[in-house]
Design a protein around this motif. Structure first.
Motif: not given
Length: 211
Positions: A148-156, A192-211
């Motif tokens: 969790q250390a050494n990266v800006p919080v806003a990057t995806t 990776v491409t799907q994540r890139f497209e979601a990040a550029r579009s500002g989509a909220k669900a950028l990471v699919v993680v089961e809770q």
């Protein structure tokens, strides 16, 4: 007061699916032990925070906050990492992601060289990451220390490579460069491409993680 429990996601492939690049033994230990421990640690931290609020006793809140960040980081990072890999992976990206990499780094080869250097240059445990930075709209390569250390919080994060020893030592011992080289043969570029497209579009669900 209740909170949602985190759960360990299933791998999207069999333990042996990534061989010979990553062995079934490593995948089993990595997923079933290491990732599972992060899930357990995150839930324990949340439980103890709830107890602290209930008792109005925040003596250990600093440590609990660190525990939560570390373990949720481990859970999220690994959930991305598993999907960044595929038995049908390798080669290189196509389309707009390929163009964005060329624009940001000059060529795919230059990107790959910088990513490799970042991975191999990590001091201690951590991750090499290709990420999207939303303010400038740039692709950047980051070194994430620990979970969790050494990266800006806003990057995806778009593409992550686990450089903790448990990710490679049984297969590659201390020859980290061979592990990094093998990684490129199993990169899941459609993910990776799907994540890139979601990040550029500002989509909220950028990471699919089961809770």
């Amino acid at each position: 007061m209740t909170f949602t429990q985190y759960t360990l996601p299933e791998l999207p492939y069999d333990y042996a699916a990534l061989e010979p690049y990553i062995s079934a033994r490593i995948m089993e230990l990595h997923h079933d032990k290491h990732h599972a421990n992060y899930v357990k640690g995150a839930n324990t931290a949340l439980e103890r925070m709830a107890e602290a609020r209930e008792n109005n006793d925040f003596t250990f809140i600093n440590q609990l906050s660190k525990d939560l960040a570390f373990n949720v980081g481990g859970h999220v990072n690994h959930s991305i990492f598993w999907n960044n890999l595929s038995p049908e992976g390798g080669d290189r990206p196509e389309g707009e992601l390929a163009s964005a990499i060329d624009e940001a780094f000059g060529s795919f080869e230059a990107f790959q060289a910088q990513f490799n250097a970042a991975a191999l240059g990590l001091q201690g445990s951590g991750w090499a990451i290709l990420a999207y930075e939303p303010i400038g709209g740039n692709l950047v390569i980051e070194q994430l220390y620990d979970q969790q250390a050494n990266v800006p919080v806003a990057t995806t994060p778009l593409l992550m490579l686990d450089m903790w020893e448990h990710a490679f030592y049984l297969d590659y011992v201390n020859i980290k460069a061979d592990y990094v080289k093998a990684f490129w043969s199993i990169v899941n570029w459609p993910d990776v491409t799907q994540r890139f497209e979601a990040a550029r579009s500002g989509a909220k669900a950028l990471v699919v993680v089961e809770q």
